[in-house]
Write a protein that holds these residues in place. Structure first.
Motif, PDB file in Angstrom:
ATOM      1  N   MET A   1      50.756  40.148  48.724  1.00  0.00           N
ATOM      2  CA  MET A   1      49.906  38.964  48.609  1.00  0.00           C
ATOM      3  C   MET A   1      50.103  38.076  49.836  1.00  0.00           C
ATOM      4  O   MET A   1      51.239  37.792  50.234  1.00  0.00           O
ATOM      5  N   LEU A   2      49.007  37.636  50.423  1.00  0.00           N
ATOM      6  CA  LEU A   2      49.050  36.692  51.530  1.00  0.00           C
ATOM      7  C   LEU A   2      48.571  35.323  51.050  1.00  0.00           C
ATOM      8  O   LEU A   2      47.731  35.215  50.152  1.00  0.00           O
TER       9      LEU A   2
ATOM     10  N   ASP B   1      53.031  35.665  54.588  1.00  0.00           N
ATOM     11  CA  ASP B   1      53.294  36.627  53.515  1.00  0.00           C
ATOM     12  C   ASP B   1      54.210  36.000  52.473  1.00  0.00           C
ATOM     13  O   ASP B   1      54.522  34.800  52.526  1.00  0.00           O
ATOM     14  N   GLU B   2      54.690  36.802  51.536  1.00  0.00           N
ATOM     15  CA  GLU B   2      55.489  36.285  50.428  1.00  0.00           C
ATOM     16  C   GLU B   2      56.859  35.773  50.856  1.00  0.00           C
ATOM     17  O   GLU B   2      57.507  35.039  50.116  1.00  0.00           O
ATOM     18  N   ARG B   3      57.304  36.157  52.042  1.00  0.00           N
ATOM     19  CA  ARG B   3      58.584  35.652  52.570  1.00  0.00           C
ATOM     20  C   ARG B   3      58.396  34.444  53.481  1.00  0.00           C
ATOM     21  O   ARG B   3      59.363  33.926  54.025  1.00  0.00           O
ATOM     22  N   GLY B   4      57.150  34.011  53.669  1.00  0.00           N
ATOM     23  CA  GLY B   4      56.876  32.849  54.505  1.00  0.00           C
ATOM     24  C   GLY B   4      56.680  33.179  55.973  1.00  0.00           C
ATOM     25  O   GLY B   4      56.547  32.277  56.803  1.00  0.00           O
TER      26      GLY B   4
ATOM     27  N   PRO C   1      45.287  41.472  49.437  1.00  0.00           N
ATOM     28  CA  PRO C   1      44.881  40.406  48.510  1.00  0.00           C
ATOM     29  C   PRO C   1      45.382  39.049  49.003  1.00  0.00           C
ATOM     30  O   PRO C   1      46.502  38.950  49.534  1.00  0.00           O
ATOM     31  N   CYS C   2      44.573  38.032  48.842  1.00  0.00           N
ATOM     32  CA  CYS C   2      44.908  36.712  49.380  1.00  0.00           C
ATOM     33  C   CYS C   2      44.679  35.621  48.336  1.00  0.00           C
ATOM     34  O   CYS C   2      43.829  35.735  47.456  1.00  0.00           O
ATOM     35  N   LYS C   3      45.480  34.566  48.494  1.00  0.00           N
ATOM     36  CA  LYS C   3      45.190  33.296  47.849  1.00  0.00           C
ATOM     37  C   LYS C   3      44.907  32.301  48.967  1.00  0.00           C
ATOM     38  O   LYS C   3      45.554  32.332  50.006  1.00  0.00           O
TER      39      LYS C   3
END
Length: 325
Positions: free
Chosen positions: A1-2, A19-22, A47-49
């Motif tokens: 997830m981005l 990304d999920e780790r920043g 997939p993005c938010k």
């Protein structure tokens, strides 16, 4: 997830994806058109938010993002609350976009309410109607000023721009230049009347069978126009868990400062829905004239607080009534 933060401006948007780790994955300045925005998200291939701040023009970008296939969720951030959470000494478009993406990743976005597409469309129609009425008032004031400058005595009519008043104005004779101005102003006034009627027809066709309008028209002071403003600015009443929340949203609650055991109440809250506050205050004046309960409330407060403070108190009570019904 981005997680993608979008600093949205008039002609361009600064976007930043982490990304999920920043860790930063992409950042760019994009022109504000759907194809460019869609291409950027497609190249991310994940997939993005996405998140953008609520501003005067957020609706178009929000609708674009909703259409992009790999954007799973779009959030709308409250600008003042974002600033309170992540204030910075150095402020740039890139930093703003990065801040939004990191807050989104940490699930710390202070969300603003997102009205539906249809509600936003109807709000624009209502606000257009209010704008046209202001223009009409300006035109009437210009005509009054023109007549006064040329010492034209006015007829004994309740409305200079009603049927008898317009008949009188059609017989007024001024100097050549002044007569041209009067003729032009009256034509503009007629044109504004037609446009106002058109917007009212649009509202009637869209809100004629709306259950919210049926309920609001039972509240003293609320007619077709003010009822439409209140219905559309509130949208769904379920988002206010209690009447005090609605009062605060309308900006009818006094600001409060408490420190060291002292409590001070100041002016009305500035961060509010100005359209809803205007509608409720206007409705309060009407309610005072036609309803005994609100008239007594107004009179009671007028004695000690003055009329302006009293009418705000009536508008606040009116907001509570709206919430309950």
């Amino acid at each position: 997830m981005l997680y993608v933060g979008i600093d949205y401006h008039k002609r361009y948007s600064q976007v930043n994806a982490v990304d999920e780790r920043g860790k930063a994955r992409a950042h760019s300045r994009l022109a504000n058109d759907f194809c460019t925005i869609e291409t950027f998200f497609r190249t991310l291939n994940e997939p993005c938010k996405a998140v953008l701040e609520a501003g005067w023009n957020w609706g178009v970008m929000y609708d674009w993002l909703e259409q992009i296939e790999n954007v799973e969720e779009v959030q709308l951030a409250h600008p003042q609350r974002v600033q309170a959470i992540a204030a910075a000494q150095v402020k740039t478009d890139s930093i703003d976009a990065s801040t939004l993406s990191q807050l989104l990743r940490a699930d710390l976005i202070p969300r603003a309410y997102i009205p539906g597409t249809e509600t936003r469309r109807l709000r624009e129609i209502v606000r257009q109607r209010l704008f046209l009425v202001r223009l009409r008032t300006m035109m009437k004031n210009r005509i009054h000023a023109l007549l006064e400058r040329h010492h034209v005595s006015l007829p004994s009519v309740s409305d200079l721009f009603g049927k008898k008043g317009r008949q009188y104005l059609s017989r007024v004779v001024l100097s050549v230049s002044a007569q041209q101005l009067l003729t032009q102003d009256l034509k503009l006034l007629d044109s504004l009347d037609e446009e106002i009627k058109q917007t009212e027809q649009w509202l009637k066709s869209n809100l004629g069978e709306d259950r919210r309008m049926e309920i609001l028209l039972t509240v003293p002071g609320l007619g077709q126009l003010l009822g439409a403003v209140v219905a559309l600015e509130i949208d769904t009443i379920e988002r206010f868990s209690q009447s005090s929340k609605l009062v605060a949203y309308a900006g009818l609650a006094p600001s409060t400062y408490a420190s060291g055991g002292r409590v001070t109440h100041g002016g009305l809250m500035k961060q509010s829905n100005k359209w809803l506050r205007w509608a409720l205050v206007e409705a309060a004046w009407a309610a005072v004239r036609c309803d005994p309960y609100f008239r007594s409330q107004f009179s009671l407060r007028c004695k000690s607080k003055g009329s302006q403070t009293a009418i705000v108190a009536v508008a606040r009570r009116l907001a509570e009534v709206v919430w309950h019904v």
